[in-house]
Design a protein around this motif. Structure first.
Motif, PDB file in Angstrom:
ATOM      1  N   THR A   1      11.703 -27.380  -1.249  1.00  0.00           N
ATOM      2  CA  THR A   1      11.209 -26.204  -1.953  1.00  0.00           C
ATOM      3  C   THR A   1      11.988 -26.054  -3.256  1.00  0.00           C
ATOM      4  O   THR A   1      13.214 -26.157  -3.269  1.00  0.00           O
ATOM      5  N   LEU A   2      11.277 -25.809  -4.325  1.00  0.00           N
ATOM      6  CA  LEU A   2      11.890 -25.760  -5.645  1.00  0.00           C
ATOM      7  C   LEU A   2      11.349 -24.551  -6.400  1.00  0.00           C
ATOM      8  O   LEU A   2      10.144 -24.293  -6.383  1.00  0.00           O
TER       9      LEU A   2
ATOM     10  N   LEU B   1      15.362 -32.564  -9.838  1.00  0.00           N
ATOM     11  CA  LEU B   1      16.289 -31.895 -10.749  1.00  0.00           C
ATOM     12  C   LEU B   1      15.930 -32.208 -12.195  1.00  0.00           C
ATOM     13  O   LEU B   1      16.010 -31.337 -13.071  1.00  0.00           O
ATOM     14  N   ARG B   2      15.520 -33.446 -12.455  1.00  0.00           N
ATOM     15  CA  ARG B   2      15.096 -33.805 -13.812  1.00  0.00           C
ATOM     16  C   ARG B   2      13.780 -33.113 -14.171  1.00  0.00           C
ATOM     17  O   ARG B   2      13.579 -32.691 -15.306  1.00  0.00           O
ATOM     18  N   PHE B   3      12.881 -33.021 -13.204  1.00  0.00           N
ATOM     19  CA  PHE B   3      11.618 -32.308 -13.394  1.00  0.00           C
ATOM     20  C   PHE B   3      11.896 -30.844 -13.762  1.00  0.00           C
ATOM     21  O   PHE B   3      11.318 -30.301 -14.709  1.00  0.00           O
ATOM     22  N   LYS B   4      12.794 -30.224 -13.035  1.00  0.00           N
ATOM     23  CA  LYS B   4      13.167 -28.821 -13.267  1.00  0.00           C
ATOM     24  C   LYS B   4      13.826 -28.659 -14.639  1.00  0.00           C
ATOM     25  O   LYS B   4      13.498 -27.736 -15.389  1.00  0.00           O
ATOM     26  N   SER B   5      14.737 -29.553 -14.966  1.00  0.00           N
ATOM     27  CA  SER B   5      15.432 -29.473 -16.243  1.00  0.00           C
ATOM     28  C   SER B   5      14.463 -29.624 -17.412  1.00  0.00           C
ATOM     29  O   SER B   5      14.552 -28.903 -18.414  1.00  0.00           O
ATOM     30  N   LEU B   6      13.522 -30.539 -17.277  1.00  0.00           N
ATOM     31  CA  LEU B   6      12.561 -30.776 -18.358  1.00  0.00           C
ATOM     32  C   LEU B   6      11.718 -29.532 -18.628  1.00  0.00           C
ATOM     33  O   LEU B   6      11.502 -29.147 -19.786  1.00  0.00           O
ATOM     34  N   LEU B   7      11.270 -28.863 -17.566  1.00  0.00           N
ATOM     35  CA  LEU B   7      10.412 -27.697 -17.746  1.00  0.00           C
ATOM     36  C   LEU B   7      11.195 -26.446 -18.161  1.00  0.00           C
ATOM     37  O   LEU B   7      10.701 -25.632 -18.940  1.00  0.00           O
ATOM     38  N   GLU B   8      12.397 -26.289 -17.637  1.00  0.00           N
ATOM     39  CA  GLU B   8      13.157 -25.067 -17.905  1.00  0.00           C
ATOM     40  C   GLU B   8      13.951 -25.118 -19.209  1.00  0.00           C
ATOM     41  O   GLU B   8      14.056 -24.113 -19.920  1.00  0.00           O
TER      42      GLU B   8
ATOM     43  N   GLN C   1       2.000 -24.668 -16.573  1.00  0.00           N
ATOM     44  CA  GLN C   1       2.787 -25.763 -17.127  1.00  0.00           C
ATOM     45  C   GLN C   1       3.326 -26.674 -16.020  1.00  0.00           C
ATOM     46  O   GLN C   1       3.352 -27.894 -16.167  1.00  0.00           O
ATOM     47  N   VAL C   2       3.765 -26.077 -14.909  1.00  0.00           N
ATOM     48  CA  VAL C   2       4.271 -26.866 -13.785  1.00  0.00           C
ATOM     49  C   VAL C   2       3.159 -27.761 -13.234  1.00  0.00           C
ATOM     50  O   VAL C   2       3.341 -28.959 -13.007  1.00  0.00           O
ATOM     51  N   PHE C   3       1.990 -27.178 -13.016  1.00  0.00           N
ATOM     52  CA  PHE C   3       0.868 -27.941 -12.472  1.00  0.00           C
ATOM     53  C   PHE C   3       0.421 -29.032 -13.442  1.00  0.00           C
ATOM     54  O   PHE C   3       0.094 -30.154 -13.027  1.00  0.00           O
ATOM     55  N   ALA C   4       0.393 -28.723 -14.725  1.00  0.00           N
ATOM     56  CA  ALA C   4      -0.067 -29.685 -15.721  1.00  0.00           C
ATOM     57  C   ALA C   4       0.781 -30.956 -15.700  1.00  0.00           C
ATOM     58  O   ALA C   4       0.254 -32.075 -15.770  1.00  0.00           O
ATOM     59  N   LEU C   5       2.101 -30.803 -15.586  1.00  0.00           N
ATOM     60  CA  LEU C   5       2.968 -31.973 -15.564  1.00  0.00           C
ATOM     61  C   LEU C   5       2.874 -32.710 -14.238  1.00  0.00           C
ATOM     62  O   LEU C   5       2.809 -33.940 -14.193  1.00  0.00           O
TER      63      LEU C   5
END
Length: 218
Positions: A68-69, A194-201, A77-81
Motif C-alpha cells: 500500500t502506497l 519509492l522511485r515512482f513516489k519520488s517522481l510524482l511527488e 496523474q498517478v493513474f496516467a503514469l
C-alpha cells in the motif's frame, strides 16, 4: 521470537535448503524428516524478513506480495503514469524493458532475484480509468503472474494498493533463498515504488544512475 539477525536468517535458510536437497537425493527413512526440518528452517528464517505469502496460480506454487502506497499527487496523474508501463524502465531500475505488443498486451523484461533477467508477455484484463488496472501473463510466458492495482483518491493525494502474484523461476525454494539474501520480489517492488513516489511527488527520481524528471514521463 522473530528477531533473528540477517546473518542468522541466511545461515538457517541455507541449512534448510541443504536438508531438502539431501532429502531429495536419499531414499532412506530419514528423508521425510529431513525435508520437514529443512522446510521448517526456511519458514522460520523467512518469518521476520519476507513480506510475501505463498499461494497458487493454475495449480502451481506462487508467491503473493502486497503493498500500500500513499502519494501526495492527484489520482489522474498517478493513474496516467501507472497505465503507461513502457515508461517504467526510465525510473524503475528492476524493469529493464517494456514493449507494447498489442492493444492490451505488453512484453516485459525484468531483473531476476540473484540471477539473469526474466521475460514474459502480459495482457490487461481489467481497466477502469483512475480506479483499477489488472493484468495476467499470457499462456506460455516464461514467468506466470497476475497483478491488480487500485487507486483511491484522497483529500491530500492518492492511495495505491498493489497485489502481485507470480511463480518464481526457481520455484518457492528459489524465492526463499533470494529473499534471505535481500533480493526478493518485495524488496525490488519497494525500491521501484519509492522511485515512482519520488517522481510524482518531487518531480524527479534516479534510474540507473541518471536523473529522470516528471516532464520526461508525461
Amino acid at each position: 521470537d522473530q528477531s533473528w539477525a540477517p546473518t542468522t536468517r541466511v545461515v538457517a535458510g541455507l541449512a534448510g535448503a541443504m536438508l531438502i536437497a539431501n532429502g531429495l537425493r536419499r531414499r532412506s527413512r530419514g528423508r521425510l524428516a529431513g525435508n520437514l526440518a529443512g522446510a521448517a528452517l526456511i519458514a522460520r528464517a523467512l518469518a521476520a524478513s519476507s513480506g510475501a505469502r505463498y499461494t497458487r496460480i493454475d495449480g502451481r506454487a506462487a508467491v503473493m506480495v502486497r503493498k500500500t502506497l500513499h502519494l501526495r499527487t492527484p489520482v489522474d496523474q498517478v493513474f496516467a503514469l501507472w497505465s503507461d508501463p513502457e515508461k517504467f524502465p526510465r525510473f524503475m531500475t528492476h524493469v529493464l524493458g517494456v514493449r507494447r505488443a498489442g492493444e492490451r498486451r505488453y512484453q516485459w523484461t525484468v531483473t531476476g532475484p540473484l540471477g539473469p533477467s526474466v521475460k514474459w508477455d502480459s495482457e490487461v484484463t481489467e481497466l477502469e480509468p483512475e480506479r483499477l488496472i489488472a493484468w495476467r501473463s499470457v499462456d506460455g510466458s516464461g514467468v506466470q503472474n497476475t497483478g491488480r492495482v487500485t487507486f483511491t483518491p484522497k483529500e491530500d493525494g492518492t492511495d495505491v494498493q498493489i497485489q502481485l502474484t507470480y511463480c518464481p523461476p526457481g520455484g518457492v525454494l528459489g524465492h526463499a533463498v533470494a529473499t534471505l539474501f535481500g533480493a526478493g520480489p518485495k524488496k525490488q517492488l519497494d525500491e521501484d515504488l519509492l522511485r515512482f513516489k519520488s517522481l510524482l511527488e518531487t518531480g524527479k527520481a534516479t534510474g540507473r544512475g541518471d536523473s529522470v524528471t516528471r516532464e520526461q514521463t508525461f
